[in-house]
Design a protein around this motif. Structure first.
Motif, PDB file in Angstrom:
ATOM      1  N   TYR A  91      -1.267   0.466  13.452  1.00  0.00           N
ATOM      2  CA  TYR A  91      -2.118   1.309  12.621  1.00  0.00           C
ATOM      3  C   TYR A  91      -3.291   0.505  12.094  1.00  0.00           C
ATOM      4  O   TYR A  91      -3.133  -0.642  11.694  1.00  0.00           O
ATOM      5  N   GLY A  92      -4.435   1.148  12.070  1.00  0.00           N
ATOM      6  CA  GLY A  92      -5.629   0.537  11.497  1.00  0.00           C
ATOM      7  C   GLY A  92      -5.606   0.659   9.983  1.00  0.00           C
ATOM      8  O   GLY A  92      -4.753   1.353   9.409  1.00  0.00           O
ATOM      9  N   SER A 152      -3.869   3.179   4.920  1.00  0.00           N
ATOM     10  CA  SER A 152      -4.233   3.700   3.606  1.00  0.00           C
ATOM     11  C   SER A 152      -3.774   5.150   3.457  1.00  0.00           C
ATOM     12  O   SER A 152      -3.214   5.529   2.422  1.00  0.00           O
ATOM     13  N   LEU A 153      -3.991   5.955   4.493  1.00  0.00           N
ATOM     14  CA  LEU A 153      -3.556   7.357   4.468  1.00  0.00           C
ATOM     15  C   LEU A 153      -2.042   7.450   4.333  1.00  0.00           C
ATOM     16  O   LEU A 153      -1.528   8.208   3.514  1.00  0.00           O
TER      17      LEU A 153
END
Length: 68
Positions: free
Chosen positions: A9-10, A15-16
């Motif tokens: 995950y980026g 963050s999401l």
């Protein structure tokens, strides 16, 4: 054979997912914000994300249902 999924995950996705987790835990009554429920919510969020789910509302629905 393992059922575990591997995903990368980026920063935006992390963050999401963190926001979803925090909101799902906060939506529970204080008495239900146990470590066991927090762990279960985290598992649900990560499992759904690994399955490709990225929308806030469906992830929240699964996460909150896991804690109740």
């Amino acid at each position: 054979m393992s059922d575990e999924r591997t995903a990368i995950y980026g920063p935006e996705e992390l963050s999401l997912l963190g926001t979803i987790f925090d909101q799902a835990v906060a939506s529970l009554p204080a008495t239900m914000q146990t470590q066991a429920n927090r762990t279960e919510i985290a598992k649900i969020v990560m499992d759904r994300a690994a399955a490709g789910e990225r929308e806030l509302l469906p992830l929240m629905t699964f996460a909150v249902a896991a804690g109740t």
